[in-house]
Design a protein around this motif. Structure first.
Motif, PDB file in Angstrom:
ATOM      1  N   HIS A 285     -28.091  45.776 -15.561  1.00 59.04           N
ATOM      2  CA  HIS A 285     -29.017  45.703 -16.356  1.00 59.04           C
ATOM      3  C   HIS A 285     -28.857  45.478 -17.936  1.00 59.04           C
ATOM      4  N   ARG A 286     -27.889  45.667 -18.429  1.00 64.77           N
ATOM      5  CA  ARG A 286     -27.648  45.591 -19.844  1.00 64.77           C
ATOM      6  C   ARG A 286     -25.994  45.012 -19.726  1.00 64.77           C
ATOM      7  N   ARG A 287     -26.000  44.219 -20.789  1.00 66.99           N
ATOM      8  CA  ARG A 287     -24.396  43.876 -21.387  1.00 66.99           C
ATOM      9  C   ARG A 287     -24.393  43.620 -22.629  1.00 66.99           C
ATOM     10  N   PRO A 288     -24.218  44.739 -23.448  1.00 74.12           N
ATOM     11  CA  PRO A 288     -24.190  44.470 -25.026  1.00 74.12           C
ATOM     12  C   PRO A 288     -22.791  43.888 -25.369  1.00 74.12           C
ATOM     13  N   GLU A 289     -22.907  43.597 -26.617  1.00 68.44           N
ATOM     14  CA  GLU A 289     -21.634  43.122 -27.167  1.00 68.44           C
ATOM     15  C   GLU A 289     -20.668  44.215 -27.401  1.00 68.44           C
ATOM     16  N   ALA A 290     -21.022  45.254 -27.431  1.00 68.68           N
ATOM     17  CA  ALA A 290     -20.157  46.446 -28.085  1.00 68.68           C
ATOM     18  C   ALA A 290     -20.957  47.902 -27.522  1.00 68.68           C
ATOM     19  N   LEU A 291     -19.856  48.639 -27.539  1.00 70.48           N
ATOM     20  CA  LEU A 291     -20.669  50.009 -27.217  1.00 70.48           C
ATOM     21  C   LEU A 291     -19.952  50.874 -28.428  1.00 70.48           C
ATOM     22  N   LEU A 292     -20.792  51.950 -29.043  1.00 75.14           N
ATOM     23  CA  LEU A 292     -20.476  52.579 -30.040  1.00 75.14           C
ATOM     24  C   LEU A 292     -20.599  53.944 -29.514  1.00 75.14           C
ATOM     25  N   ASP A 293     -19.202  54.546 -29.340  1.00 74.85           N
ATOM     26  CA  ASP A 293     -19.067  55.863 -28.862  1.00 74.85           C
ATOM     27  C   ASP A 293     -19.208  56.920 -29.841  1.00 74.85           C
ATOM     28  N   LEU A 294     -20.214  57.773 -29.653  1.00 71.23           N
ATOM     29  CA  LEU A 294     -20.457  58.794 -30.499  1.00 71.23           C
ATOM     30  C   LEU A 294     -19.864  60.135 -30.199  1.00 71.23           C
ATOM     31  N   THR A 295     -19.171  60.307 -29.410  1.00 71.40           N
ATOM     32  CA  THR A 295     -18.637  61.759 -28.814  1.00 71.40           C
ATOM     33  C   THR A 295     -17.793  62.316 -29.605  1.00 71.40           C
TER      34      THR A 295
ATOM     35  N   GLY B  70     -24.137  59.018 -22.341  1.00 65.92           N
ATOM     36  CA  GLY B  70     -23.869  57.879 -21.243  1.00 65.92           C
ATOM     37  C   GLY B  70     -24.848  57.886 -19.794  1.00 65.92           C
ATOM     38  N   THR B  71     -25.859  59.089 -19.919  1.00 64.43           N
ATOM     39  CA  THR B  71     -26.717  59.289 -18.837  1.00 64.43           C
ATOM     40  C   THR B  71     -27.544  58.010 -18.436  1.00 64.43           C
ATOM     41  N   ASP B  72     -27.985  57.377 -19.581  1.00 64.70           N
ATOM     42  CA  ASP B  72     -28.700  56.144 -19.552  1.00 64.70           C
ATOM     43  C   ASP B  72     -28.085  54.790 -19.290  1.00 64.70           C
ATOM     44  N   VAL B  73     -27.429  54.867 -20.480  1.00 65.87           N
ATOM     45  CA  VAL B  73     -26.569  53.438 -20.850  1.00 65.87           C
ATOM     46  C   VAL B  73     -25.442  53.105 -19.503  1.00 65.87           C
ATOM     47  N   MET B  74     -24.948  54.224 -19.019  1.00 61.01           N
ATOM     48  CA  MET B  74     -24.015  53.717 -18.062  1.00 61.01           C
ATOM     49  C   MET B  74     -24.742  53.086 -16.913  1.00 61.01           C
ATOM     50  N   VAL B  75     -25.555  53.812 -16.418  1.00 55.90           N
ATOM     51  CA  VAL B  75     -26.670  53.473 -15.270  1.00 55.90           C
ATOM     52  C   VAL B  75     -26.956  51.895 -15.560  1.00 55.90           C
ATOM     53  N   GLU B  76     -27.614  51.581 -16.673  1.00 55.82           N
ATOM     54  CA  GLU B  76     -27.985  50.399 -16.929  1.00 55.82           C
ATOM     55  C   GLU B  76     -26.597  49.436 -16.784  1.00 55.82           C
ATOM     56  N   LEU B  77     -25.664  49.703 -17.249  1.00 55.97           N
ATOM     57  CA  LEU B  77     -24.381  48.946 -17.146  1.00 55.97           C
ATOM     58  C   LEU B  77     -24.117  48.942 -15.704  1.00 55.97           C
ATOM     59  N   ASN B  78     -23.971  49.900 -15.030  1.00 59.13           N
ATOM     60  CA  ASN B  78     -23.480  49.775 -13.618  1.00 59.13           C
ATOM     61  C   ASN B  78     -24.177  48.897 -12.814  1.00 59.13           C
ATOM     62  N   PHE B  79     -25.545  49.013 -13.072  1.00 58.65           N
ATOM     63  CA  PHE B  79     -26.466  48.083 -12.255  1.00 58.65           C
ATOM     64  C   PHE B  79     -26.547  46.514 -12.946  1.00 58.65           C
TER      65      PHE B  79
ATOM     66  N   PRO C 262     -24.859  45.430 -35.674  1.00 56.79           N
ATOM     67  CA  PRO C 262     -26.220  45.977 -35.228  1.00 56.79           C
ATOM     68  C   PRO C 262     -26.386  45.873 -33.403  1.00 56.79           C
ATOM     69  N   GLY C 263     -25.755  44.866 -32.963  1.00 58.40           N
ATOM     70  CA  GLY C 263     -25.851  44.844 -31.329  1.00 58.40           C
ATOM     71  C   GLY C 263     -25.292  45.925 -30.682  1.00 58.40           C
ATOM     72  N   ALA C 264     -24.428  46.717 -31.341  1.00 58.58           N
ATOM     73  CA  ALA C 264     -23.592  47.706 -30.705  1.00 58.58           C
ATOM     74  C   ALA C 264     -24.686  48.707 -30.111  1.00 58.58           C
ATOM     75  N   VAL C 265     -24.390  49.231 -28.957  1.00 59.87           N
ATOM     76  CA  VAL C 265     -25.379  50.204 -28.109  1.00 59.87           C
ATOM     77  C   VAL C 265     -24.897  51.331 -28.387  1.00 59.87           C
ATOM     78  N   PRO C 266     -25.215  52.606 -28.943  1.00 57.47           N
ATOM     79  CA  PRO C 266     -24.717  53.899 -29.115  1.00 57.47           C
ATOM     80  C   PRO C 266     -24.689  54.706 -27.733  1.00 57.47           C
ATOM     81  N   ILE C 267     -23.589  55.260 -27.663  1.00 60.12           N
ATOM     82  CA  ILE C 267     -23.320  56.135 -26.227  1.00 60.12           C
ATOM     83  C   ILE C 267     -22.787  57.471 -26.629  1.00 60.12           C
ATOM     84  N   ALA C 268     -23.506  58.521 -26.149  1.00 61.30           N
ATOM     85  CA  ALA C 268     -22.964  59.764 -26.083  1.00 61.30           C
ATOM     86  C   ALA C 268     -22.836  60.496 -24.773  1.00 61.30           C
TER      87      ALA C 268
END
Length: 292
Positions: free
Chosen positions: A39-49, A28-37, A20-26
């Motif tokens: 601001h977020r470090r989730p346990e997993a990324l769930l790639d939906l592409t 990535g225009t918001d998620v990748m910005v948060e990761l690069n800065f 449940p803690g996996a962050v969905p990413i399609a």
């Protein structure tokens, strides 16, 4: 950080149920910005592409002409393939980022982020959209008016994913406008959407980036429903447009931040309300047989 890559929706839902803690990413225009800065470090990324079911849209066979827009359909396709059916959403999509961002970003991602400044949110509110979410437990539809629960918070359960958005085809004029240092490639200082339904003598108006969540301006909607000269040709009174703008501004709950002050946001939204109402009414005049 684990990277999960399902290839079907069933696999994606199973992965989200297990993690449940996996962050969905399609896009990535918001998620990748948060990761690069950082601001977020989730346990997993769930790639939906790789989930093809999310990247399609369809039209219902009934008379209502409802569009089911997959959560993975990028803004570029909304503009090119659905501009005639969903004009308000296409207008908002044109203001999202750069062409590269529009090729990647999605309405589903906008909903997942639930930022008050998300460009598509006001349009989803005025069109009466419903958000389709799913988990291994089943699927449910959430009205857009109930989806936003706080600043960057939404009604998703931990094991749910946004799978689609259901929107009716436009039956009247729709408009969207936002204020920023330029029309695109910026986060909105404030934004506004308007939809007129002349067949029902009804109107819907919604604001973005001027309250903790995107919200409808209900008093302003009631005012238009009662005061617009439906079916009567001619321009609108300046006093009517001015009062509509005032009611829109009263529906806000803005803050001061680096992009603008609360007072500026109220003023700007009153201006956007007057402008979009003028544009929508002129569009309606051109559509009306009585004005031909």
């Amino acid at each position: 950080m684990d990277f999960l890559r399902p290839t079907t929706l069933d696999e994606a839902l199973a992965a989200k149920a297990e993690r449940p803690g996996a962050v969905p990413i399609a896009g990535g225009t918001d998620v990748m910005v948060e990761l690069n800065f950082d601001h977020r470090r989730p346990e997993a990324l769930l790639d939906l592409t790789g989930v093809g079911e999310l990247a399609e849209w369809s039209r219902s066979s009934g008379s209502d002409g409802e569009i089911r827009l997959g959560a993975g359909v990028p803004y570029t396709r909304v503009i090119t393939e659905l501009g005639g059916r969903l004009p308000g959403l296409a207008m908002a999509s044109r203001t999202v980022g750069s062409p590269q961002i529009r090729n990647r970003g999605t309405v589903g991602g906008n909903l997942g982020s639930a930022s008050p400044a998300g460009d598509t949110h006001p349009v989803l509110l005025v069109t009466g959209a419903r958000v389709e979410v799913a988990s291994v437990r089943g699927t449910r539809l959430i009205p857009a008016t109930e989806f936003y629960t706080g600043v960057k918070r939404n009604a998703l359960a931990p094991d749910e994913l946004v799978t689609a958005v259901h929107l009716p085809e436009a039956t009247g004029p729709q408009q969207f406008a936002k204020v920023g240092t330029r029309n695109a490639m910026v986060i909105a200082v404030c934004s506004f959407a308007l939809a007129l339904d002349p067949d029902r003598a009804a109107a819907r108006a919604a604001i973005g980036s001027a309250a903790p969540t995107p919200r409808r301006a209900v008093a302003a909607e009631r005012f238009l429903a009662e005061e617009l000269p439906w079916g009567t040709p001619g321009p609108l009174r300046d006093s009517l447009k001015r009062r509509f703008g005032e009611l829109v501004a009263e529906a806000t709950e803005p803050i001061d931040d680096v992009r603008g002050t609360a007072a500026y946001r109220r003023h700007a939204l009153a201006v956007l309300a007057r402008r979009t109402l003028t544009w929508a009414w002129n569009d309606q005049q051109e559509r009306s047989p009585s004005c031909a």
